[in-house]
Enzyme design. Structure first.
Site, PDB file in Angstrom:
ATOM      1  N   SER A 123       0.735  -1.367   0.080  1.00 43.41           N
ATOM      2  CA  SER A 123       0.002  -0.014  -0.112  1.00 43.41           C
ATOM      3  C   SER A 123       0.626   1.332  -0.021  1.00 43.41           C
ATOM      4  CB  SER A 123      -1.186   0.070   1.067  1.00 43.41           C
ATOM      5  OG  SER A 123      -1.622  -1.241   0.988  1.00 43.41           O
ATOM      6  N   ASP A 145      -4.069  -1.578  -1.101  1.00 40.47           N
ATOM      7  CA  ASP A 145      -5.129  -1.998  -0.301  1.00 40.47           C
ATOM      8  C   ASP A 145      -6.648  -1.350  -0.568  1.00 40.47           C
ATOM      9  OD1 ASP A 145      -4.290   0.606   0.462  1.00 40.47           O
ATOM     10  OD2 ASP A 145      -3.965   0.452   2.532  1.00 40.47           O
ATOM     11  N   ARG A 148       7.306   6.116  -4.508  1.00 37.59           N
ATOM     12  CA  ARG A 148       7.899   6.861  -3.413  1.00 37.59           C
ATOM     13  C   ARG A 148       7.260   6.175  -2.230  1.00 37.59           C
ATOM     14  NH1 ARG A 148       3.575  10.658  -4.517  1.00 37.59           N
ATOM     15  NH2 ARG A 148       4.661  10.844  -6.358  1.00 37.59           N
TER      16      ARG A 148
HETATM   17  C1  BGC Z   1      -0.413   5.254   0.226  1.00 35.87           C
HETATM   18  C2  BGC Z   1      -1.341   4.173  -0.517  1.00 35.87           C
HETATM   19  C3  BGC Z   1      -2.251   3.586   0.443  1.00 35.87           C
HETATM   20  C4  BGC Z   1      -2.730   4.434   1.564  1.00 35.87           C
HETATM   21  C5  BGC Z   1      -3.679   3.695   2.620  1.00 35.87           C
HETATM   22  C6  BGC Z   1      -1.143   5.754   1.361  1.00 35.87           C
HETATM   23  O1  BGC Z   1       0.074   6.612   1.962  1.00 35.87           O
HETATM   24  O2  BGC Z   1       0.399   6.031  -0.926  1.00 35.87           O
HETATM   25  O3  BGC Z   1      -0.732   3.426  -1.590  1.00 35.87           O
HETATM   26  O4  BGC Z   1      -3.346   2.967  -0.149  1.00 35.87           O
HETATM   27  O5  BGC Z   1      -1.703   4.981   2.360  1.00 35.87           O
HETATM   28  O6  BGC Z   1      -2.955   2.622   3.189  1.00 35.87           O
END
Ligand code: BGC
Length: 471
Positions: free
Chosen positions: A144, A197, A159
């Site tokens: 995620s 996620d 990133r």
């Molecule tokens: C990430 C996402 C993720 C979200 C929730 C963010 O900081 O960049 O990819 O879906 O957090 O977990």
């Protein structure tokens, strides 16, 4: 409350206020930023990544079989096995492992992925020893963070967010790395799909949603937890950046991982108090994910802490304590990131006499003795910060509804958001406030369809399994 302090607190609270006009304007900008992101291949700071996920269908609830899921996204790594029953139901076994802080920052990608592979092995040994040696079980990897995805099971990290910072993983393929470390440990598991996620949440809610009973289509999978983000299904003609030859035959659309945490990184419209700036400066990704830094669980407590420090530095609170200690405050209040959203949720709704419960919470967590006036200040700031967070959270949800509503012109059913994450699940009043703000934006103006918010528990694991099931 003394008048100078009251004026100072009112000023701060006013800066966190969000009105209807702002919500409507910000939703428009969000919509435009989605369009730019869907047309632009290279990730850039000033629009949302809008990542194609190569998931081209939404589950019907009839999917079947045993799958594994591994989920890295916050402070814990979860490994699950999911048995999909084919009738909207599933059975789930899971283990949760805390990620050691030194694997989040200051070590290497190999160290982290070796740890993850070991935990998958431990889970298999304990729960599915029969499969570990012979079968090639399929695993869906929920990762995620923003990933540049080029196939269902390929993607390189753009990133880090949420406090992770292992620079050598940037631009590397996260599926390859997990596969490599599992193979090194002799685990016979195939990483068949990579899913954010939010994609998992969308798919799992769609799987569980028995539309005959709910009379609603799931249109967004959203996370409001440590971080925030959302995914939705977009039609192919609206994704100009997608190379047609990469799209599976017969597909009409694709799930898009918006990475809405990066909405308005250039601050065209988002509120930008001095507390927002201070918190941003403390992060490893300064200038990025600025929407997330105003909304999600990782940042709410820190916003409160820096606001309190500001009032202290201006000589307005904690002055008796400072004098009584001979010119110091307990050191914990100086420590960034110590106040969690969970603590805020207690402060938010404390209705005990003289806010006695808050007094205990603050003593326990921060070793910070407070008087009644200070606790009133803390509660007002907490409520202002969380109110803004919930109202801002409505912007992407409303923008997506207004974007997808035409896909459902021939369908009378309502719309629902599938949501997961500690803040939306547990923070008092958060869900109601999101819906209140969505109603102010009114993305379905003139329609009789309604909008619902549903919690998709364990969404990401089940969703990753669903992704693996189509691979
Ligand atoms: C990430 C996402 C993720 C979200 C929730 C963010 O900081 O960049 O990819 O879906 O957090 O977990």
């Amino acid at each position: 409350m003394n008048a100078t302090l009251e004026t100072a607190v009112n000023e701060i609270v006013d800066q966190f206020a969000i009105d209807k006009e702002f919500l409507v304007e910000a939703t428009k900008l969000f919509h435009e930023s989605m369009t730019t992101g869907l047309a632009s291949k290279a990730p850039a700071r000033d629009y949302m990544p809008m990542i194609p996920t190569y998931v081209t269908g939404i589950p019907s609830g009839k999917e079947k079989g045993l799958y594994l899921a591994a989920d890295l996204g916050g402070t814990n790594f979860r490994v699950c096995s999911i048995h999909l029953g084919g009738d909207h139901t599933f059975e789930l076994k899971q283990s949760k492992f805390k990620i050691p802080v030194d694997l989040m920052q200051g070590s290497t990608a190999d160290d982290l992925f070796e740890f993850l592979a070991e935990k998958v092995k431990a889970f298999l040994d304990q729960n599915h020893a029969e499969h570990a040696a012979q079968d090639k079980l399929k695993l869906g990897f929920t990762f995620s963070f923003p990933v540049n995805q080029t196939a269902l099971n390929r993607g390189t990290l753009i990133r880090w967010t949420k406090g992770f910072d292992l620079p050598d993983l940037v631009n590397k393929d996260v599926v390859e790395l997990l596969q490599k470390h599992m193979t090194l440990l002799g685990i016979k598991v195939h990483v068949a799909a990579l899913a954010n996620d939010t994609v998992g949440t969308l798919l799992s809610r769609a799987y569980s949603n028995d539309i005959k009973k709910t009379n609603a289509n799931t249109v967004v999978g959203a996370i409001f937890g440590t971080g925030t983000n959302g995914a939705y299904y977009e039609t192919l003609e609206n994704i100009p950046k997608l190379d047609k030859e990469d799209v599976p035959k017969g597909a009409k659309g694709m799930v898009i991982n918006t990475e809405w945490g990066s909405f308005d990184n250039t601050l065209k419209i988002l509120p930008n108090t001095k507390y927002d700036q201070l918190v941003d400066e403390e992060t490893a990704n300064v200038g990025y994910h600025l929407f997330e830094k105003r909304i999600s669980g990782m940042f709410l407590g820190e916003l409160l802490r820096v606001a309190l420090m500001d009032l202290f530095n201006r000589g307005l609170i904690f002055q008796d304590l400072y004098k009584a200690r001979g010119g110091s405050l307990p050191h914990r209040i100086f420590e960034p990131w110590l106040i969690s959203a969970e603590v805020l949720s207690y402060l938010q709704i404390d209705d005990s006499t003289n806010l006695k419960m808050s007094e205990l919470v603050l003593e326990n967590l921060l070793r910070l003795p407070t008087n009644h006036e200070e606790r009133l200040v803390i509660q007002r700031l907490t409520q202002a910060i969380s109110h803004r967070a919930a109202y801002l959270s409505a912007i992407p949800l409303a923008a997506i509804v207004s974007r997808v509503k035409d896909q459902y012109n021939d369908d009378e059913r309502d719309f629902e958001f599938g949501c997961d994450g500690s803040v939306v699940e547990f923070y008092p009043g958060f869900q109601q406030k999101i819906l209140e703000a969505v109603a102010l934006i009114d993305p379905l103006k003139g329609s009789s369809k309604k909008i619902h918010l549903r919690i998709a528990k364990d969404g990401s694991g089940v969703g990753a399994a669903l992704c693996a099931s189509v691979a």
